[in-house]
Scaffold this motif. Structure first.
Motif, PDB file in Angstrom:
ATOM      1  N   PRO A   1     -14.003 -46.128 -16.602  1.00 35.63           N
ATOM      2  CA  PRO A   1     -15.316 -45.787 -16.059  1.00 35.63           C
ATOM      3  C   PRO A   1     -16.039 -44.703 -16.855  1.00 35.63           C
TER       4      PRO A   1
ATOM      5  N   GLY B   1     -16.923 -42.646 -24.854  1.00 34.79           N
ATOM      6  CA  GLY B   1     -15.692 -43.427 -24.777  1.00 34.79           C
ATOM      7  C   GLY B   1     -15.397 -44.117 -26.099  1.00 34.79           C
TER       8      GLY B   1
ATOM      9  N   ILE C   1     -13.391 -32.768 -17.812  1.00 33.93           N
ATOM     10  CA  ILE C   1     -14.548 -33.517 -17.347  1.00 33.93           C
ATOM     11  C   ILE C   1     -14.261 -34.247 -16.049  1.00 33.93           C
TER      12      ILE C   1
ATOM     13  N   TYR D   1     -14.621 -31.606 -10.867  1.00 30.37           N
ATOM     14  CA  TYR D   1     -14.174 -30.209 -10.925  1.00 30.37           C
ATOM     15  C   TYR D   1     -14.889 -29.408 -12.008  1.00 30.37           C
TER      16      TYR D   1
ATOM     17  N   GLY E   1      -8.506 -33.063 -14.022  1.00 28.73           N
ATOM     18  CA  GLY E   1      -8.414 -34.026 -12.914  1.00 28.73           C
ATOM     19  C   GLY E   1      -7.301 -35.029 -13.142  1.00 28.73           C
ATOM     20  N   ASP E   2      -6.914 -35.742 -12.101  1.00 28.33           N
ATOM     21  CA  ASP E   2      -5.803 -36.698 -12.237  1.00 28.33           C
ATOM     22  C   ASP E   2      -6.147 -37.836 -13.192  1.00 28.33           C
TER      23      ASP E   2
ATOM     24  N   ASN F   1      -7.153 -35.596  -6.782  1.00 31.67           N
ATOM     25  CA  ASN F   1      -7.804 -36.118  -5.577  1.00 31.67           C
ATOM     26  C   ASN F   1      -7.568 -37.613  -5.429  1.00 31.67           C
TER      27      ASN F   1
ATOM     28  N   THR G   1     -10.891 -41.403  -9.314  1.00 30.27           N
ATOM     29  CA  THR G   1     -11.763 -41.024 -10.412  1.00 30.27           C
ATOM     30  C   THR G   1     -13.103 -40.693  -9.754  1.00 30.27           C
TER      31      THR G   1
ATOM     32  N   MET H   1     -15.901 -38.431 -10.110  1.00 28.24           N
ATOM     33  CA  MET H   1     -17.239 -38.246 -10.668  1.00 28.24           C
ATOM     34  C   MET H   1     -17.988 -39.547 -10.904  1.00 28.24           C
ATOM     35  N   THR H   2     -17.265 -40.606 -11.261  1.00 35.73           N
ATOM     36  CA  THR H   2     -17.922 -41.874 -11.568  1.00 35.73           C
ATOM     37  C   THR H   2     -18.003 -42.788 -10.355  1.00 35.73           C
TER      38      THR H   2
HETATM   39  C1  LIG Z   1     -14.283 -40.354 -23.026  1.00 39.87           C
HETATM   40  C2  LIG Z   1     -14.917 -40.308 -21.697  1.00 39.87           C
HETATM   41  N1  LIG Z   1     -14.746 -41.334 -20.859  1.00 39.87           N
HETATM   42  C3  LIG Z   1     -15.320 -41.324 -19.643  1.00 39.87           C
HETATM   43  C4  LIG Z   1     -16.083 -40.257 -19.245  1.00 39.87           C
HETATM   44  C5  LIG Z   1     -16.747 -40.291 -17.908  1.00 39.87           C
HETATM   45  N2  LIG Z   1     -16.100 -39.470 -16.914  1.00 39.87           N
HETATM   46  C6  LIG Z   1     -16.488 -38.214 -16.717  1.00 39.87           C
HETATM   47  S1  LIG Z   1     -15.638 -37.502 -15.506  1.00 39.87           S
HETATM   48  C7  LIG Z   1     -14.732 -38.852 -15.210  1.00 39.87           C
HETATM   49  C8  LIG Z   1     -13.751 -38.960 -14.096  1.00 39.87           C
HETATM   50  C9  LIG Z   1     -12.811 -37.906 -13.972  1.00 39.87           C
HETATM   51  O1  LIG Z   1     -11.946 -38.183 -12.899  1.00 39.87           O
HETATM   52  P1  LIG Z   1     -10.873 -37.124 -12.506  1.00 39.87           P
HETATM   53  O2  LIG Z   1     -10.305 -36.524 -13.729  1.00 39.87           O
HETATM   54  O3  LIG Z   1      -9.886 -37.768 -11.588  1.00 39.87           O
HETATM   55  O4  LIG Z   1     -11.689 -35.983 -11.765  1.00 39.87           O
HETATM   56  P2  LIG Z   1     -12.583 -36.043 -10.419  1.00 39.87           P
HETATM   57  O5  LIG Z   1     -13.966 -36.397 -10.820  1.00 39.87           O
HETATM   58  O6  LIG Z   1     -11.958 -37.060  -9.518  1.00 39.87           O
HETATM   59  O7  LIG Z   1     -12.526 -34.685  -9.866  1.00 39.87           O
HETATM   60  C10 LIG Z   1     -15.103 -39.842 -16.070  1.00 39.87           C
HETATM   61  C11 LIG Z   1     -14.504 -41.164 -16.035  1.00 39.87           C
HETATM   62  C12 LIG Z   1     -16.270 -39.214 -20.171  1.00 39.87           C
HETATM   63  N3  LIG Z   1     -17.031 -38.163 -19.910  1.00 39.87           N
HETATM   64  N4  LIG Z   1     -15.665 -39.264 -21.383  1.00 39.87           N
END
Ligand SMILES: Cc1ncc(C[n+]2csc(CCOP(=O)(O)OP(=O)(O)O)c2C)c(N)n1
Lengths: 193, 530
Positions: free
Chosen positions: B27, B82, B380, B383, B423-424, B452, B455, B457-458
């Motif tokens: 995502p 990505g 990213i 959090y 993040g996880d 949490n 994923t 944020m997305t």
């Molecule tokens: C290389 C890359 N892929 C995808 C993203 C988009 N992206 C930003 S935050 C995130 C999700 C992070 O999820 P998690 O680490 O579980 O943290 P949460 O948001 O659940 O706290 C994604 C997929 C990005 N910024 N960079």
């Protein structure tokens, strides 16, 4: 016929449902449509907007040019003012008065109302209060939409069909509540203008 | 029948109708809705189209390449950054070439609505020397998927479909065509095609180089590129992808009597560009993204002053285009409405009420205050909002996974404490390898995994290792006593502060898993249960 609409609010307030409902109403009326949405980071309680363009001829840009929005529909009072540079001179500002105060420097209500009333054409309603009387403030977005219906240029009926369409999977009760909310908003603005 | 689709959904639907057997993705805004459309489609599940999230963009790209190897059509989707993660696989897939049709859908985010930068993926396409398609509207996005697969299979080459936020997230009517069946398994005719040993790689590279002329002639004859004549040759317009819409919008009912070259397929169609360049006194180049075409046409070291666009200030150098920029650049006045009154304040995104990240940061801040602020590396995700008021809790956010490795480097330099928050999903995306480095070197870092179970944020996609994070850390070699699990809730505040303090004082690698389900996910489940 061409209508450009900006829908404004705070992430989580359901502005995409308003957009979807107008969209459905427009499609059912045989119009062309472009609907630009905010997905992503801002949906976490940030300022969000949707650009909606309806026309009986083909539409080029997904974005509304400055000064060319016929209506700003806002589910939050401060957000209603954020997009004024896009509002046409003879455009309408339709806004809810219930604030979302998730920032520490949220302005005073009187100041906001003064700015809103300085816009030539405005409709100001307490949509949350009206929605609560119907059953739940959850439906306030449809109250605001109802208040904006007279300025969109589509028949009232087409919005009812739009609601039935987008909430189809949620069942009869949800549709009914949303229809009541739409009607309540429509009545209030009908009285005001 | 017409469908109302987001640009992203048009790509997804195009893929399904063009007979893909699988779609791979991680995502990332604004690309996420491509995969989600397939996941939510009943037709896709009836047809057994593979549609699970991958751990990151590189694993997605490679799995898709494997599906292409097996002779089937496949798509891989990601946001622009990505593609940096997947770049090794991407660049080399241009050298191996493909077998079954292979489409790489990349969504760029000019203006950085939800991103760390606004890099333009067309440069990657040019770098890899593969065809790039850039739709101007939702219908083109749909049609180009078919076109892309034809190109990909005709020349055995990966094809890029480049989207930008405004098209990805805008809805309009799309007319679908009759779906095509999926392909059967068919191995590559050359069993050594995918073995990039130097001797073979040199041959494969020459195949790619020799295809360049064909790619150019495909662009020359592409239904998506067109030169329309105009008698006013004082200015000609080259409009790439979405920018074409703004040009049409600006002229509207006024007659557009200038030559206009619409570009939606690259490499650039040389003859068409030559023609408009020769016949016009001046060219205005309209691009959603970096000035790629403009740079090429300007030349170096002598600038060609008849080329105007983002580089000479006719258009803003950064950010996404809009009809007003294009209107001004084309010499029209813009009739702005009222000013935004000063009572209107910024409203940045914020953590949701009831989010576990809040309690995690409240506990962490207490401990960090006792050491002095400035050494919390983060990453990213939701959090990252810990960077804002009232937390001001973190000091970095660079690229996915960088929190652990930056903390390691800083600890290696002698910085103490050196803490990171990840993040996880980000941990399984790119954090695990960095943790291995830290374990191998016994770097004194404290890793807080804000788990949490989604994923967030997305929009709440499945996270790759839900429930298995502690096992992964143990497997990597983090000592059992220094893998701690805390429950980030207000009522556990003092215990949590104590755990964080203990682990920061430990002179080795420790992992604290702050585990509490995302509040949005909890509410969604509640709603679904009625
Ligand atoms: C290389 C890359 N892929 C995808 C993203 C988009 N992206 C930003 S935050 C995130 C999700 C992070 O999820 P998690 O680490 O579980 O943290 P949460 O948001 O659940 O706290 C994604 C997929 C990005 N910024 N960079």
């Amino acid at each position: 016929m061409k209508t450009n609409i900006i829908i404004a609010g705070v992430g989580g307030q359901g502005i995409l449902s308003i957009a979807a409902c107008i969209g459905m109403a427009a499609i059912n009326s045989g119009m062309y449509l472009k609907q630009s949405e905010v997905h992503g980071m801002s949906q976490r309680g940030g300022a969000v907007l949707s650009n909606l363009r309806l026309s009986d001829t083909e539409i080029s840009s997904d974005l509304i040019p400055l000064g060319q929005a016929g209506i700003i529909i806002s589910v939050e009072p401060m957000e209603s003012l954020r997009y004024l540079p896009w509002l046409a001179e003879d455009g309408w500002l339709v806004t809810n008065t219930t604030p979302v105060k998730n920032i520490s420097n949220y302005p005073e209500m009187e100041e906001l109302l003064a700015e809103i009333k300085a816009v030539r054409n405005h409709v100001v309603i307490d949509a949350d209060e009206i929605a609560r009387k119907i059953g739940s403030s959850r439906y306030s977005n449809m109250v605001v939409l109802g208040a904006a219906v007279p300025f969109i240029g589509l028949e009232y009926r087409s919005f009812e069909d739009g609601i039935a369409g987008i909430f189809e999977k949620k069942g009869r009760d949800v549709i009914e509540m949303n229809l009541q909310a739409l009607k309540a908003g429509y009545k209030v603005s009908g009285k005001m203008v | 029948m017409k469908l109302m689709l987001l640009g992203d959904e048009a790509v997804a639907r195009g893929g399904m109708d063009a007979g893909i057997s699988g779609i791979y993705a991680y995502p990332g805004t604004p690309s996420t809705e491509i995969m989600e459309y397939v996941q939510n489609s009943e037709t896709a599940s009836e047809n057994n189209i593979f549609c699970e999230w991958s751990a990151n963009e590189k694993t997605a790209m490679e799995a898709a390449l494997g599906m292409s190897f097996a002779g089937k059509r496949t798509m891989v989707c990601m946001k622009h950054v990505g593609l940096n993660v997947a770049a090794d696989a991407f660049m080399n897939s241009a050298i191996t070439g493909v077998n079954g049709g292979f489409l790489i859908a990349v969504a760029d985010d000019p203006s950085m609505h939800s991103s760390q930068n606004e890099q333009d993926s067309r440069y990657y396409g040019k770098f890899a020397m593969i065809p790039v398609l850039e739709p101007a509207n939702q219908q083109e996005a749909y049609d180009m998927v078919f076109h892309g697969f034809r190109l990909s299979e005709k020349y055995k080459v990966p094809v890029m479909l480049r989207l930008t936020t405004r098209l990805s997230h805008s809805r309009s009517a799309v007319k679908p065509v009759k779906p095509i069946d999926q392909k059967k398994i068919l191995l590559p005719s050359d069993p050594r095609q995918f073995i990039l040993l130097p001797a073979i790689a040199r041959q494969r590279y020459r195949v790619l180089l020799n295809s360049q002329r064909d790619f150019e002639s495909e662009s020359e004859n592409s239904p998506f590129n067109s030169l329309s004549e105009g008698s006013d040759k004082s200015t000609g317009f080259i409009a790439c992808g979405l920018a074409y819409n703004y040009l049409m919008e600006v002229f509207g009912e006024k007659k557009l009597d200038h030559p206009v070259l619409k570009i939606s397929q690259y490499p650039l169609p040389r003859h068409l560009v030559e023609k408009i360049k020769n016949e016009c006194a001046k060219l205005l180049i309209l691009e959603e993204g970096y000035p790629l075409v403009e740079e090429m046409l300007r030349g170096y070291p002598v600038y060609d002053h008849k080329i105007t666009g983002r580089l000479d200030g006719t258009l803003p150098r950064d950010g996404e285009l809009n009809p007003d920029h294009v209107a001004r650049a084309a010499g029209f006045s813009v009739k702005e409405g009222l000013q935004v009154p000063s009572v209107v304040k910024n409203r940045p995104p914020s953590l949701c009420k009831g989010c576990g990240h809040i309690d995690m940061y409240n506990a962490l801040n207490v401990v960090i205050d006792s050491f002095g602020a400035g050494s919390v590396f983060s990453d990213i995700g939701c959090y990252t909002l810990g960077a804002l008021e009232p937390f001001n809790a973190i000091n970095s956010c660079v690229d996915m996974g960088a929190s652990i490795t930056m903390a390691k480097g800083a600890a290696d330099a002698g910085l103490h404490p050196s803490v990171c928050v990840i993040g996880d999903s980000t941990f399984t995306h790119s954090g695990m390898t960095g943790l291995l480095d830290a374990v191998n070197d016994k770097s004194p870092i404290t890793v807080i995994i804000a788990d949490n179970a989604t994923t967030g944020m997305t929009g709440g996609q499945a996270s790759a290792a839900t429930g298995r994070i502690e096992n992964i850390c143990a497997g990597i070699g983090v000592e059992h006593d220094h893998i701690r699990i805390i429950d980030p809730l207000k009522k556990h505040h003092f215990e949590n502060v104590a755990v964080i303090k203990e682990e920061i004082e430990y002179k080795g690698v420790s992992v604290i898993i702050a585990r509490r389900e995302c509040i949005q996910a909890v509410m969604k489940k509640k709603k679904a249960a009625g």
